[in-house]
Design a protein around this motif. Structure first.
Motif, mmCIF file in Angstrom:
data_model
loop_
_atom_site.group_PDB
_atom_site.id
_atom_site.type_symbol
_atom_site.label_atom_id
_atom_site.label_comp_id
_atom_site.label_asym_id
_atom_site.label_seq_id
_atom_site.Cartn_x
_atom_site.Cartn_y
_atom_site.Cartn_z
ATOM 1 N N ASP A 210 3.530 10.576 1.125
ATOM 2 C CA ASP A 210 2.993 10.875 -0.193
ATOM 3 C C ASP A 210 2.959 9.610 -1.036
ATOM 4 N N GLY A 211 1.801 9.231 -1.526
ATOM 5 C CA GLY A 211 1.719 8.056 -2.389
ATOM 6 C C GLY A 211 1.684 6.741 -1.636
ATOM 7 N N ARG A 212 1.753 6.795 -0.302
ATOM 8 C CA ARG A 212 1.611 5.541 0.451
ATOM 9 C C ARG A 212 0.487 5.719 1.465
ATOM 10 N N TYR A 213 -0.565 4.970 1.233
ATOM 11 C CA TYR A 213 -1.781 5.155 2.011
ATOM 12 C C TYR A 213 -2.124 3.902 2.791
ATOM 13 N N ARG A 214 -2.987 4.080 3.784
ATOM 14 C CA ARG A 214 -3.454 2.918 4.539
ATOM 15 C C ARG A 214 -4.704 2.329 3.912
ATOM 16 N N GLN A 215 -5.444 3.146 3.190
ATOM 17 C CA GLN A 215 -6.485 2.608 2.308
ATOM 18 C C GLN A 215 -6.060 2.988 0.901
ATOM 19 N N LEU A 216 -5.722 1.992 0.111
ATOM 20 C CA LEU A 216 -5.237 2.241 -1.243
ATOM 21 C C LEU A 216 -6.215 1.619 -2.228
ATOM 22 N N GLN A 217 -6.205 2.142 -3.428
ATOM 23 C CA GLN A 217 -7.154 1.651 -4.429
ATOM 24 C C GLN A 217 -6.400 0.964 -5.561
ATOM 25 N N GLN A 218 -6.889 -0.186 -5.959
ATOM 26 C CA GLN A 218 -6.262 -0.900 -7.079
ATOM 27 C C GLN A 218 -7.298 -1.289 -8.121
ATOM 28 N N VAL A 219 -6.822 -1.418 -9.360
ATOM 29 C CA VAL A 219 -7.523 -2.186 -10.382
ATOM 30 C C VAL A 219 -6.628 -3.389 -10.640
ATOM 31 N N GLY A 220 -7.200 -4.581 -10.594
ATOM 32 C CA GLY A 220 -6.367 -5.761 -10.756
ATOM 33 C C GLY A 220 -6.971 -6.775 -11.712
ATOM 34 N N VAL A 221 -6.150 -7.685 -12.179
ATOM 35 C CA VAL A 221 -6.655 -8.847 -12.925
ATOM 36 C C VAL A 221 -5.950 -10.102 -12.417
ATOM 37 N N GLU A 222 -6.609 -11.237 -12.615
ATOM 38 C CA GLU A 222 -5.981 -12.536 -12.399
ATOM 39 C C GLU A 222 -6.426 -13.438 -13.553
ATOM 40 N N LEU B 266 -2.849 -2.602 -10.100
ATOM 41 C CA LEU B 266 -2.388 -1.271 -10.507
ATOM 42 C C LEU B 266 -2.897 -0.262 -9.477
ATOM 43 N N GLY B 267 -2.012 0.548 -8.959
ATOM 44 C CA GLY B 267 -2.389 1.508 -7.928
ATOM 45 C C GLY B 267 -3.104 2.709 -8.539
ATOM 46 N N VAL B 268 -4.392 2.860 -8.220
ATOM 47 C CA VAL B 268 -5.162 3.976 -8.787
ATOM 48 C C VAL B 268 -4.682 5.309 -8.191
#
Ligand code: HAM
Length: 426
Positions: free
Chosen positions: A127-139, A313-315
């Protein structure tokens, strides 16, 4: 298995058009991703779209060969030209690669970019740990200013809060810089190697001693309770940097807790390091994290001394956190108007009306396939639309449409050629 049905690969979630608030709702997914991205745009981050796969060596060198992410979790394969490529496990290395490739680091600094999309890690799914995960990120690359560290953290905090999320906490620490970190590492290693450690932990202490501080087993927690901490051994510069970050966070009204034992799974971090933790999620409690990286740009062939900071950030986990708080992300309605044709002539008149409504920015749908009034009204309700546009013989004759407000049940007759203006204007 011939003729059977297929399942998505293990550990890969789908987001589908079920109603908002239901598990796996794509409307919720889009709402979370756009709210997090909107917070980055508010602070002047420009969008960057990067490839899903890169040269394997980029991640090996950028993320660090001793990390689990690189040593155990990468989706790596040879393409048809026999080049080793890897599905991106994270976003920072690719952003730095693109910034250097396009010479953005020679322009105005800092380079501030935001990204969103899928990342791939061959982890044990749960639960909550995926092999394809989605993020919003900044640098934010090219300037080492503690005010920028605070900005990056505040953008994440604002993104979460704009969704109504409030059951999370921000943990942060400093991992030191090139002058104090190596000395501290030695100090910690000396301490750890004097303990009675099992073989694997001993090996970890030799390769990456900081990771041992993150060992959750009770006997290890006890044994390392008195371990030296980086925060107590910061160089004067790193200490001032950290204090300034805290000061700016106070000024911005962003609450935080200092966690001197925080360990992140990627090797490139220096100085400020942070994680957003949600207690409603069980073991996978990190909804986002990031930090500063002093050496990464140089490591990937850029100019010496160019520092950066960012977050991911994990979507998926933000969606789970919202569900845990019993909240739904505010999402746009799927359709506003839903056509209910009572007969063939009515359908023929509704088709072009729908076209005009859509062109005027009113999301519209209709009952297809010649259903009766009852079935069509049910479809209108299920669509979540605000209005049903009912068209039968009497309306056709009068050149009107019955516009029914599906929430209140009230209805009124509107001339066919005024419907678009009425719905688009209202
Ligand atoms: P990370 O901590 O590895 O950092 O990942 C960031 C976030 O992605 C995590 O806090 C979590 O919410 C989500 N995430 C990671 N792995 C999974 C997974 N298997 N399933 C679901 N969600 C997951 C980075 O990736 C860095 N690139 C962040 C960064 C940017 N640091 C500096 N700049």
């Amino acid at each position: 298995m011939s003729g059977g049905t297929f399942q998505a690969p293990k550990g890969v979630p789908d987001y589908i058009p079920v109603p908002p608030g239901e598990r796996g709702s794509s409307a919720d997914f889009l709402a979370v991703r756009s709210a997090l991205l909107a917070a980055t745009a508010e602070a002047g981050y420009g969008y960057i779209e990067l490839p899903i796969f890169e040269d394997t060596a980029l991640f090996a060198r950028g993320v660090g060969e001793s990390t689990d992410v690189v040593s155990k979790e990468m989706y790596t394969f040879a393409d048809r030209g026999d080049r080793s490529v890897t599905l991106r496990p994270e976003g920072t290395a690719g952003v730095v690669r693109a910034v250097l490739q396009h010479g953005l680091d020679r322009g105005r600094l800092p380079v501030k970019v935001a990204y969103a999309g899928p990342f791939f890690r061959y982890e044990r799914p749960q639960d909550g740990r995926y092999r394809q995960l989605q993020q919003v990120g900044v640098e934010a690359i090219g300037v080492d200013d503690p005010a920028l560290d605070a900005e990056v953290i505040a953008v994440a905090d604002r993104g979460y809060r704009s969704l109504g999320l409030d059951g999370f906490r921000l943990e942060l620490t400093s991992l030191g810089d090139a002058t104090c970190r190596p000395q501290y590492r030695e100090l910690l290693q000396d301490f750890l190697l004097r303990l009675e450690l099992d073989d694997e932990t001993r090996r970890r202490a030799e390769i990456n001693p900081l990771r041992v501080l993150d060992d959750k087993r009770p006997h290890m927690k006890e044994m390392t309770a008195d371990a030296p901490l980086m925060l107590d051994h910061l160089s004067p510069e790193a200490k001032t940097h950290f204090e300034k970050v805290l000061g700016y966070l106070d000024a911005l009204g962003v609450p935080y807790t200092i966690n001197p034992r925080m360990v992140r799974g990627l090797d490139y971090y220096t100085k400020t390091c942070f994680e957003f933790v949600h207690d409603g999620l069980g073991a996978q409690s990190g909804i986002g994290g990031g930090g500063r990286y002093d050496g990464l740009v140089e490591q990937l062939g850029g100019r010496d001394g160019l520092s950066g900071i960012g977050f991911g950030l994990g979507v998926d986990r933000t969606l789970l956190a919202l569900a845990a708080e019993g909240k739904t992300a505010p999402s746009a309605p799927r359709v506003v108007a839903f056509g209910v044709p009572l007969g063939d002539a009515a359908r023929d008149a509704l088709v072009p009306l729908l076209g005009r409504l859509r062109a005027a920015g009113v999301p519209s749908d209709m009952a297809y396939g010649g259903r009766g009034m009852k079935g069509a009204m049910k479809a209108a309700d299920r669509s979540g639309a605000e209005y049903a546009l009912v068209l039968g013989d009497s309306e056709l004759e009068a050149g009107t449409v019955t516009v029914k407000d599906l929430a209140s049940g009230q209805q009124r007759s509107v001339p066919l050629d005024a419907v678009v203006d009425e719905l688009a204007g209202g």
